[in-house]
Scaffold this motif. Structure first.
Motif, short mmCIF file in Angstrom:
data_model
loop_
_atom_site.label_atom_id
_atom_site.label_comp_id
_atom_site.label_asym_id
_atom_site.label_seq_id
_atom_site.Cartn_x
_atom_site.Cartn_y
_atom_site.Cartn_z
N UNK A 44 0.83 -1.21 0.00
CA UNK A 44 0.00 0.00 0.00
C UNK A 44 0.86 1.26 0.00
N UNK A 45 1.92 1.26 0.78
CA UNK A 45 2.81 2.42 0.82
C UNK A 45 3.44 2.67 -0.54
N UNK A 46 3.97 1.60 -1.15
CA UNK A 46 4.61 1.74 -2.47
C UNK A 46 3.60 2.21 -3.51
N UNK A 101 -8.96 -4.65 -3.04
CA UNK A 101 -9.17 -4.38 -4.47
C UNK A 101 -9.74 -2.99 -4.70
N UNK A 102 -10.61 -2.54 -3.79
CA UNK A 102 -11.14 -1.18 -3.91
C UNK A 102 -10.03 -0.15 -3.76
N UNK A 103 -9.11 -0.40 -2.82
CA UNK A 103 -7.96 0.51 -2.66
C UNK A 103 -7.14 0.56 -3.94
N UNK A 104 -6.89 -0.59 -4.51
CA UNK A 104 -6.12 -0.67 -5.76
C UNK A 104 -6.79 0.15 -6.86
N UNK A 116 -9.34 6.32 -0.23
CA UNK A 116 -8.25 5.40 0.13
C UNK A 116 -8.40 4.97 1.59
N UNK A 117 -8.73 5.93 2.46
CA UNK A 117 -8.92 5.62 3.87
C UNK A 117 -10.09 4.66 4.06
#
Length: 408
Positions: A44-46, A101-104, A116-117
């Motif tokens: 997630x950080x990258x 997957x939603x974050x992606x 994102x949060x």
């Protein structure tokens, strides 16, 4: 004259452990599901920092996910205890995978920051796969302290191995393929592993519907001070990580931070396996005090290496040695959790322990960062020493309360 037969060799405890019917199958599924636990935050950080150009945003998103997990995990574990592992773990994992997957997708398509949060917070429903595996061992080897000692040692070594390999796998996937690769592969592995694990129904502990008047594990004798030990131990982990990253960066070797921290995990993994192969002391509370005392002494080594040598090699050796006491401490602590948690609430009890560790990691990271800014990375190594000393004092003060009769 008849010859005296040679002394029988003590069978290897791990070979004996995995001769248990069904043990290898559920362990394989659990390891597949557990590896992503060390991948998600790094991925997630990258992914976020690469797309948005902000490590502050990436760190805030992952911290939000950590806080959400600390709040949700005990409730998920309580449902697992009440309704069974397979019935709860699979849908809970599906929700968490959808969050990943939603974050992606939010990152890839440039959605607003708040999404994102929200997406990463949804991953908090991820079940505690390590806790579920320990619950299976406790169910299969009730009344066999030696087998449970070996099982807890193996599980802790597996935790260390996954958190050692996970970040490396995540970084490699994100750099070799595309920034979202670590999150995508992690989500697939998590869902696949939990499905494999849940399919092993013969080793699953029976569900224990909870009576309305049943007490929380927090009210069990000795449980609260034990959580305080886990909290302080988590502060050791969190501060050690952030201080080591800052120190290696100050030496001009920022890319070596992951490898140096992996040595600490490697030392802990090896120590955990060795610890499980020896016959433990009878008194678990005294054993905990001894392990935490050893951890306090060994945590002085990175401080000495940073203050006296200024050498990356010396720091790496010190962290390798310092890791030798963390796994025995965690193994003994989890053994006490199994003893003190009321019948039918073991997953919830372990989830509370993990929540305390996560809270300690967050606190240790924050305090370590403050000390680094004010006094430098070298002095930052005082924080894990102090946190370990606090754990020692609490474990010694609470040892009398831990000595409650086993719950089984």
């Amino acid at each position: 004259m008849p010859q005296t037969p040679p002394l029988a060799r003590r069978p290897n405890p791990y070979i004996r452990l995995f001769r248990t019917p069904g043990a290898r199958a559920f362990t394989l599924g659990n390891l597949v599901a557990r590896l992503p636990m060390g991948m998600f935050s790094v991925s997630a950080v990258i992914m976020i920092a690469g797309a948005r150009g902000s490590y502050a945003l990436a760190g805030a998103v992952t911290a939000t996910g950590l806080a959400a997990t600390a709040l949700v995990a005990p409730w998920t574990a309580r449902l697992v205890d009440r309704h069974g592992q397979a019935r709860i773990a699979v849908p809970a994992t599906a929700v968490a995978v959808c969050g990943s997957l939603a974050l992606l997708l939010c990152v890839h398509f440039g959605a607003p920051d708040w999404t994102l949060f929200a997406a990463y917070a949804a991953t908090a429903t991820t079940p505690n796969t390590g806790g579920m595996s320990r619950a299976r061992w406790a169910h299969l080897h009730r009344g066999d302290p030696a087998a449970l000692h070996a099982a807890n040692s193996f599980e802790q070594a597996a935790d260390e191995l996954c958190f050692m390999l996970g970040p490396v796998a995540a970084a490699s996937l994100c750099s070799a393929l595309f920034p979202e690769a670590g999150t995508l592969v992690g989500a697939v592995l998590l869902m696949t592993g939990v499905l494999l694990f849940a399919a092993q129904r013969t080793t699953e502990p029976p569900a224990a519907p909870r009576a309305p008047a049943a007490k929380s594990p927090l009210k069990a004798r000795g449980f609260a001070p034990l959580l305080a030990v886990f909290l302080a131990t988590g502060a050791v982990f969190g501060s050690l990580e952030v201080v080591t990253i800052a120190y290696t960066d100050g030496l001009g070797h920022s890319s070596a931070a992951g490898g140096v921290l992996a040595l600490q995990a490697a030392g802990s993994c090896a120590a955990g396996l060795l610890y499980g192969a020896v016959r433990p002391a009878r008194s678990v509370p005294r054993r905990l005090v001894g392990c935490v005392g050893a951890m306090t002494v060994l945590m002085c080594l990175p401080l000495l290496a940073a203050r006296t040598s200024g050498s990356l090699l010396a720091l790496a050796a010190a962290l390798l040695c310092a890791g030798a006491a963390t796994a025995p401490t965690m193994v003994t602590g989890m053994t006490l959790v199994q003893r003190l948690t009321p019948e039918g609430q073991l997953n919830e009890g372990m989830a509370l322990a993990v929540t305390a560790i996560l809270g300690g990691i967050a606190a240790g990271s924050a305090i370590g960062g403050q000390v680094i800014d004010q006094a430098g990375a070298e002095m930052g190594y005082l924080i894990p020493v102090c946190a370990a000393a606090v754990a020692l004092v609490v474990s010694a003060a609470g040892s009398g309360r831990y000595a409650a009769p086993p719950r089984r």
